[in-house]
Design an enzyme around this catalytic site. Structure first.
Site, PDB file in Angstrom:
ATOM      1  N   LYS A  99      28.285  46.562  50.237  1.00  0.00           N
ATOM      2  CA  LYS A  99      27.345  45.484  49.904  1.00  0.00           C
ATOM      3  C   LYS A  99      28.047  44.286  49.268  1.00  0.00           C
ATOM      4  O   LYS A  99      27.447  43.247  49.091  1.00  0.00           O
ATOM      5  CB  LYS A  99      26.274  46.020  48.954  1.00  0.00           C
ATOM      6  CG  LYS A  99      25.323  46.967  49.677  1.00  0.00           C
ATOM      7  CD  LYS A  99      23.947  46.978  49.023  1.00  0.00           C
ATOM      8  CE  LYS A  99      22.930  47.716  49.856  1.00  0.00           C
ATOM      9  NZ  LYS A  99      23.227  49.157  50.001  1.00  0.00           N
ATOM     10  N   SER A 100      29.325  44.434  48.931  1.00  0.00           N
ATOM     11  CA  SER A 100      30.026  43.357  48.227  1.00  0.00           C
ATOM     12  C   SER A 100      30.257  42.139  49.128  1.00  0.00           C
ATOM     13  O   SER A 100      30.373  42.273  50.339  1.00  0.00           O
ATOM     14  CB  SER A 100      31.366  43.883  47.721  1.00  0.00           C
ATOM     15  OG  SER A 100      32.228  42.819  47.448  1.00  0.00           O
ATOM     16  N   CYS A 101      30.305  40.954  48.521  1.00  0.00           N
ATOM     17  CA  CYS A 101      30.607  39.726  49.267  1.00  0.00           C
ATOM     18  C   CYS A 101      32.110  39.491  49.344  1.00  0.00           C
ATOM     19  O   CYS A 101      32.562  38.590  50.024  1.00  0.00           O
ATOM     20  CB  CYS A 101      29.956  38.517  48.610  1.00  0.00           C
ATOM     21  SG  CYS A 101      28.188  38.504  48.802  1.00  0.00           S
ATOM     22  N   ILE A 102      32.890  40.213  48.577  1.00  0.00           N
ATOM     23  CA  ILE A 102      34.340  40.079  48.664  1.00  0.00           C
ATOM     24  C   ILE A 102      34.924  41.432  48.999  1.00  0.00           C
ATOM     25  O   ILE A 102      35.986  41.619  49.365  1.00  0.00           O
ATOM     26  CB  ILE A 102      34.972  39.520  47.354  1.00  0.00           C
ATOM     27  CG1 ILE A 102      34.254  40.071  46.132  1.00  0.00           C
ATOM     28  CG2 ILE A 102      34.922  38.017  47.360  1.00  0.00           C
ATOM     29  CD1 ILE A 102      34.872  39.678  44.809  1.00  0.00           C
TER      30      ILE A 102
END
Lengths: 102, 157
Positions: A99-102
């Site tokens: 789910k992380s953006c990075i």
């Protein structure tokens, strides 16, 4: 959702990620990889093993984590799993999409 | 025109740490989704690819309404450094890499990094001032010409 893959019925979400890791086998991983035009090699499995291990430890996956993994560098990661490496590799590994953006 | 974005092209014109990270995170996010990404560094944005300056970018405390502090307080000596330190601490908690490492990650991920020729000349920079990961120095026209397919988006930050 139910899906039949490698002669086995598995539960997946609408994006095709396994919802129950206990149903995962190497054969299923191989078949999912084929759907993404990936032929699994030892280097691919090394990454999959690492991903499963991290998810099992409760570590959030990120591209920075891949860089620090010691198993693979980012360039190789993109080369092994084209078209969104973390997205594709987690699907093959039978774990949830990060789910992380990075 | 296709419905899906195929290439994200960012123009980073500012050296505020928040602007730089916005460009980096969105470019990296694109690569992670299998979308091509490029960043064109112009004007103060060039600071983000200068070896000596890149890891010392600041958050602006003056003229930044999101700081919720009177402008004169924001202008006191040390305020900007303090605010930057606090922000970097929060970023580290989220495992956000420092600028130099982020540039390395972007380059390894296949994101193209370009310096603006005009700004490069205006600031009297030399090639050795800029990161080794740089893909080249381009004119505005060169950059536009890289938007060579349907589904390209150009975003100015």
């Amino acid at each position: 959702m139910k899906k039949v893959i490698a002669q086995t019925e598995i539960d997946v979400n609408e994006e095709g990620y396994l919802t129950d890791f206990s149903q995962w086998t190497k054969e299923i991983g191989t078949e999912i990889a084929k759907e993404h035009n990936i032929e699994m090699t030892d280097s691919h499995w090394q990454v999959i093993d690492w991903i499963q291990e991290k998810v099992n430890e409760g570590v959030a996956l990120s591209i920075r984590g891949i860089k620090k993994s010691g198993v693979i560098d980012i360039k190789q990661f993109y080369a092994l799993f084209p078209g969104g490496p973390l997205k594709v590799s987690t699907k093959i590994a039978g774990v949830p999409k990060p789910k992380s953006c990075i | 025109m296709g419905t899906k974005v195929k290439k994200m092209m960012f123009i980073l014109s500012k050296a505020n740490i928040d602007n730089a990270y916005a460009a980096f995170i969105m470019a990296n996010g694109a690569r992670m989704e299998g979308i091509e990404a490029e960043i064109f560094f112009t004007f103060f944005g060039l600071e983000a690819i200068q070896k000596k300056k890149m890891d010392h970018l600041h958050v602006a405390t003056v003229g930044n309404p999101a700081m919720h502090m009177p402008t004169m307080i924001g202008g006191l000596p040390g305020m900007e450094a303090l605010a930057t330190k606090m922000m970097k601490k929060e970023m580290e908690k989220l495992d956000m890499p420092p600028v130099s490492e982020f540039i390395e990650i972007l380059s390894d991920s296949g994101c193209k990094l370009w310096a603006c020729k005009l700004a490069y000349e205006m600031f009297h920079l030399k090639e050795e001032d800029l990161v080794d990961e740089l893909d080249g120095i381009l004119t505005v026209g060169d950059f536009y010409n890289r938007a060579d397919q349907d589904g390209c988006q150009i975003v100015f930050i």
